[in-house]
Design a protein around this motif. Structure first.
Motif, PDB file in Angstrom:
ATOM      1  N   GLN A  23      11.998   7.718 -97.447  1.00 27.52           N
ATOM      2  CA  GLN A  23      12.423   8.970 -96.821  1.00 27.52           C
ATOM      3  C   GLN A  23      11.924   9.045 -95.382  1.00 27.52           C
ATOM      4  O   GLN A  23      12.675   9.420 -94.467  1.00 27.52           O
ATOM      5  CB  GLN A  23      11.907  10.161 -97.623  1.00 27.52           C
ATOM      6  CG  GLN A  23      12.602  10.365 -98.956  1.00 27.52           C
ATOM      7  CD  GLN A  23      11.954  11.465 -99.784  1.00 27.52           C
ATOM      8  OE1 GLN A  23      10.784  11.805 -99.584  1.00 27.52           O
ATOM      9  NE2 GLN A  23      12.703  12.021-100.719  1.00 27.52           N
ATOM     10  N   ALA A  24      10.654   8.696 -95.164  1.00 28.13           N
ATOM     11  CA  ALA A  24      10.111   8.702 -93.808  1.00 28.13           C
ATOM     12  C   ALA A  24      10.851   7.703 -92.929  1.00 28.13           C
ATOM     13  O   ALA A  24      11.145   7.982 -91.754  1.00 28.13           O
ATOM     14  CB  ALA A  24       8.619   8.382 -93.837  1.00 28.13           C
ATOM     15  N   GLY A  25      11.166   6.536 -93.486  1.00 29.39           N
ATOM     16  CA  GLY A  25      11.902   5.537 -92.729  1.00 29.39           C
ATOM     17  C   GLY A  25      13.267   6.029 -92.283  1.00 29.39           C
ATOM     18  O   GLY A  25      13.691   5.791 -91.143  1.00 29.39           O
ATOM     19  N   GLN A  26      13.964   6.730 -93.166  1.00 37.12           N
ATOM     20  CA  GLN A  26      15.280   7.261 -92.803  1.00 37.12           C
ATOM     21  C   GLN A  26      15.165   8.362 -91.747  1.00 37.12           C
ATOM     22  O   GLN A  26      16.019   8.473 -90.859  1.00 37.12           O
ATOM     23  CB  GLN A  26      15.999   7.773 -94.048  1.00 37.12           C
ATOM     24  CG  GLN A  26      16.417   6.669 -95.009  1.00 37.12           C
ATOM     25  CD  GLN A  26      17.232   5.580 -94.334  1.00 37.12           C
ATOM     26  OE1 GLN A  26      18.271   5.855 -93.727  1.00 37.12           O
ATOM     27  NE2 GLN A  26      16.755   4.339 -94.431  1.00 37.12           N
ATOM     28  N   LEU A  27      14.121   9.164 -91.828  1.00 33.27           N
ATOM     29  CA  LEU A  27      13.897  10.169 -90.794  1.00 33.27           C
ATOM     30  C   LEU A  27      13.676   9.509 -89.430  1.00 33.27           C
ATOM     31  O   LEU A  27      14.170   9.989 -88.407  1.00 33.27           O
ATOM     32  CB  LEU A  27      12.689  11.035 -91.157  1.00 33.27           C
ATOM     33  CG  LEU A  27      12.869  12.010 -92.316  1.00 33.27           C
ATOM     34  CD1 LEU A  27      11.530  12.663 -92.666  1.00 33.27           C
ATOM     35  CD2 LEU A  27      13.904  13.080 -91.987  1.00 33.27           C
ATOM     36  N   LEU A  28      12.936   8.401 -89.426  1.00 37.06           N
ATOM     37  CA  LEU A  28      12.688   7.684 -88.170  1.00 37.06           C
ATOM     38  C   LEU A  28      13.970   7.102 -87.594  1.00 37.06           C
ATOM     39  O   LEU A  28      14.199   7.157 -86.376  1.00 37.06           O
ATOM     40  CB  LEU A  28      11.655   6.579 -88.401  1.00 37.06           C
ATOM     41  CG  LEU A  28      10.226   7.044 -88.627  1.00 37.06           C
ATOM     42  CD1 LEU A  28       9.352   5.902 -89.135  1.00 37.06           C
ATOM     43  CD2 LEU A  28       9.638   7.627 -87.348  1.00 37.06           C
ATOM     44  N   LEU A  29      14.816   6.546 -88.443  1.00 38.20           N
ATOM     45  CA  LEU A  29      16.091   6.008 -87.957  1.00 38.20           C
ATOM     46  C   LEU A  29      16.980   7.111 -87.392  1.00 38.20           C
ATOM     47  O   LEU A  29      17.601   6.948 -86.333  1.00 38.20           O
ATOM     48  CB  LEU A  29      16.818   5.281 -89.088  1.00 38.20           C
ATOM     49  CG  LEU A  29      16.237   3.959 -89.569  1.00 38.20           C
ATOM     50  CD1 LEU A  29      17.119   3.374 -90.667  1.00 38.20           C
ATOM     51  CD2 LEU A  29      16.083   2.958 -88.426  1.00 38.20           C
ATOM     52  N   LYS A  30      17.055   8.216 -88.123  1.00 38.51           N
ATOM     53  CA  LYS A  30      17.895   9.332 -87.669  1.00 38.51           C
ATOM     54  C   LYS A  30      17.406   9.871 -86.338  1.00 38.51           C
ATOM     55  O   LYS A  30      18.200  10.163 -85.428  1.00 38.51           O
ATOM     56  CB  LYS A  30      17.903  10.431 -88.732  1.00 38.51           C
ATOM     57  CG  LYS A  30      18.834  11.586 -88.408  1.00 38.51           C
ATOM     58  CD  LYS A  30      18.850  12.603 -89.549  1.00 38.51           C
ATOM     59  CE  LYS A  30      19.799  13.761 -89.231  1.00 38.51           C
ATOM     60  NZ  LYS A  30      19.822  14.759 -90.348  1.00 38.51           N
ATOM     61  N   LEU A  31      16.081   9.999 -86.205  1.00 43.69           N
ATOM     62  CA  LEU A  31      15.523  10.469 -84.944  1.00 43.69           C
ATOM     63  C   LEU A  31      15.865   9.513 -83.806  1.00 43.69           C
ATOM     64  O   LEU A  31      16.301   9.946 -82.730  1.00 43.69           O
ATOM     65  CB  LEU A  31      14.009  10.621 -85.072  1.00 43.69           C
ATOM     66  CG  LEU A  31      13.260  10.957 -83.778  1.00 43.69           C
ATOM     67  CD1 LEU A  31      13.663  12.330 -83.264  1.00 43.69           C
ATOM     68  CD2 LEU A  31      11.744  10.875 -84.001  1.00 43.69           C
ATOM     69  N   ARG A  32      15.670   8.230 -84.032  1.00 41.13           N
ATOM     70  CA  ARG A  32      15.935   7.262 -82.961  1.00 41.13           C
ATOM     71  C   ARG A  32      17.413   7.249 -82.583  1.00 41.13           C
ATOM     72  O   ARG A  32      17.759   7.149 -81.404  1.00 41.13           O
ATOM     73  CB  ARG A  32      15.453   5.863 -83.363  1.00 41.13           C
ATOM     74  CG  ARG A  32      15.465   4.889 -82.198  1.00 41.13           C
ATOM     75  CD  ARG A  32      14.676   3.645 -82.477  1.00 41.13           C
ATOM     76  NE  ARG A  32      15.323   2.749 -83.444  1.00 41.13           N
ATOM     77  CZ  ARG A  32      14.862   1.552 -83.766  1.00 41.13           C
ATOM     78  NH1 ARG A  32      13.727   1.105 -83.208  1.00 41.13           N
ATOM     79  NH2 ARG A  32      15.486   0.805 -84.641  1.00 41.13           N
ATOM     80  N   ASP A  33      18.279   7.353 -83.576  1.00 37.96           N
ATOM     81  CA  ASP A  33      19.712   7.404 -83.281  1.00 37.96           C
ATOM     82  C   ASP A  33      20.060   8.599 -82.389  1.00 37.96           C
ATOM     83  O   ASP A  33      20.969   8.523 -81.554  1.00 37.96           O
ATOM     84  CB  ASP A  33      20.521   7.483 -84.571  1.00 37.96           C
ATOM     85  CG  ASP A  33      20.544   6.172 -85.347  1.00 37.96           C
ATOM     86  OD1 ASP A  33      20.173   5.134 -84.750  1.00 37.96           O
ATOM     87  OD2 ASP A  33      20.914   6.185 -86.531  1.00 37.96           O
ATOM     88  N   SER A  34      19.339   9.702 -82.564  1.00 37.73           N
ATOM     89  CA  SER A  34      19.626  10.908 -81.781  1.00 37.73           C
ATOM     90  C   SER A  34      19.289  10.727 -80.300  1.00 37.73           C
ATOM     91  O   SER A  34      19.740  11.517 -79.461  1.00 37.73           O
ATOM     92  CB  SER A  34      18.848  12.104 -82.343  1.00 37.73           C
ATOM     93  OG  SER A  34      17.460  12.025 -82.037  1.00 37.73           O
ATOM     94  N   TYR A  35      18.502   9.703 -79.982  1.00 35.29           N
ATOM     95  CA  TYR A  35      18.147   9.437 -78.598  1.00 35.29           C
ATOM     96  C   TYR A  35      19.188   8.575 -77.879  1.00 35.29           C
ATOM     97  O   TYR A  35      19.043   8.303 -76.695  1.00 35.29           O
ATOM     98  CB  TYR A  35      16.780   8.740 -78.530  1.00 35.29           C
ATOM     99  CG  TYR A  35      15.605   9.693 -78.504  1.00 35.29           C
ATOM    100  CD1 TYR A  35      14.768   9.758 -77.397  1.00 35.29           C
ATOM    101  CD2 TYR A  35      15.315  10.521 -79.581  1.00 35.29           C
ATOM    102  CE1 TYR A  35      13.677  10.628 -77.368  1.00 35.29           C
ATOM    103  CE2 TYR A  35      14.227  11.389 -79.572  1.00 35.29           C
ATOM    104  CZ  TYR A  35      13.423  11.443 -78.460  1.00 35.29           C
ATOM    105  OH  TYR A  35      12.351  12.298 -78.436  1.00 35.29           O
ATOM    106  N   GLY A  36      20.211   8.121 -78.604  1.00 42.27           N
ATOM    107  CA  GLY A  36      21.258   7.341 -77.971  1.00 42.27           C
ATOM    108  C   GLY A  36      20.912   5.875 -77.821  1.00 42.27           C
ATOM    109  O   GLY A  36      20.026   5.341 -78.505  1.00 42.27           O
TER     110      GLY A  36
END
Length: 279
Positions: A23-36
């Motif tokens: 779950q934490a890993g997916q949150l990190l990916l989603k956050l990074r994706d939001s940065y473009g």
């Protein structure tokens, strides 16, 4: 209580470890994706991402453990530490974002570490290393072969810190290459490979892409605990460089050295490092 919360209350320690790490890993990916696109980030934006990622993953892990293992202690890289944990019978040791630098470069070699240390038993359990950008999760519940494979068609691959490699690693690998050749193990010698976080380095070993990991300049228990348990589960030999077992829940939570080796060459690697350090 929703369905997910109800299901989580039924999980054993290892199942919970896997779930919250992923779950934490997916949150990190989603956050990074939001940065473009990482190619467009300047230093300020990358630094902001790293700080936000550290905080986001820590808050998720800490909240999940507080809810589902409320009597257990927690040691996290991003959390406040105190000596209350020294008397705990169960201690979760987590690194919410191992490989923060690589994460902020848009790379895939970062990880989430979750491990449970039981001080009275001097035992690591419930260890998970999740590498979300690689789609890989390694855990102590994985099915594994009796012994890791050893390469016969390439050099023995060695992972080490790119910023703080062991001082005598070069000479040690020359010695190790000669020792392996004399023993009839391999004639291909050794080569260094570049990998980021501790969890990603151990994943190279358990994936069959490397055979030795050496670190002599020290780091923290949250860097080591989950990869240590996973490596051992997969049949590798983790220890201090001198062969001593690593124990956890110290104050401060410092680990002076780490070596993780394929069992076929573990004694040769230790001897080579010792010989090289003597000059």
């Amino acid at each position: 209580m929703n369905l997910m919360e109800a299901e989580m209350t039924q999980l054993n320690d290892q199942e919970l470890s896997i779930l919250i790490a992923q779950q934490a890993g997916q949150l990190l990916l989603k956050l990074r994706d939001s940065y473009g696109d990482p190619a467009t980030w300047d230093k300020e934006k990358a630094t902001s991402l790293r700080k936000q990622g550290d905080r986001l993953a820590h808050e998720h892990l800490a909240a999940a453990l507080a809810e589902h293992r409320p009597t257990d202690a927690l040691l996290s890289e991003e959390g406040a530490d105190n000596d209350d944990r020294l008397s705990a019978t169960r201690l979760w040791i987590v690194d919410p974002l191992d490989g923060t630098w690589e994460y902020g470069q848009g790379r895939a070699d970062f990880a989430v570490h979750v491990a449970l240390w039981e001080p009275e038993l001097k035992k690591l359990s419930a260890c998970t290393v999740d590498l979300p950008a690689q789609g890989v999760c390694r855990a102590m519940s994985d099915a594994v072969a009796d012994e890791p494979a050893f390469p016969t068609d390439r050099p023995v691959r060695v992972v080490a810190s790119r910023n703080r490699p062991p001082v005598f690693l070069g000479p040690a690998l020359e010695i190790l290459g000669k020792t392996m050749a004399a023993a009839g193990i391999t004639q291909h010698g050794c080569e260094l490979i570049d990998v980021g976080s501790v969890g990603a380095k151990v994943n190279e070993l358990v994936s069959g892409r490397a055979e030795l990991y050496v670190h002599e300049s020290g780091f923290y228990e949250w860097d080591v605990a989950a990869p240590y348990g996973v490596a051992r589960h997969y049949g590798f030999i983790p220890s201090h460089v001198d062969g001593a077992e690593i124990e956890f829940n110290h104050m401060p939570p410092w680990v002076p050295s780490l070596m993780v080796s394929h069992p076929l060459i573990v004694d040769m690697a230790r001897d080579a490092l010792a010989e090289a350090s003597r000059g």
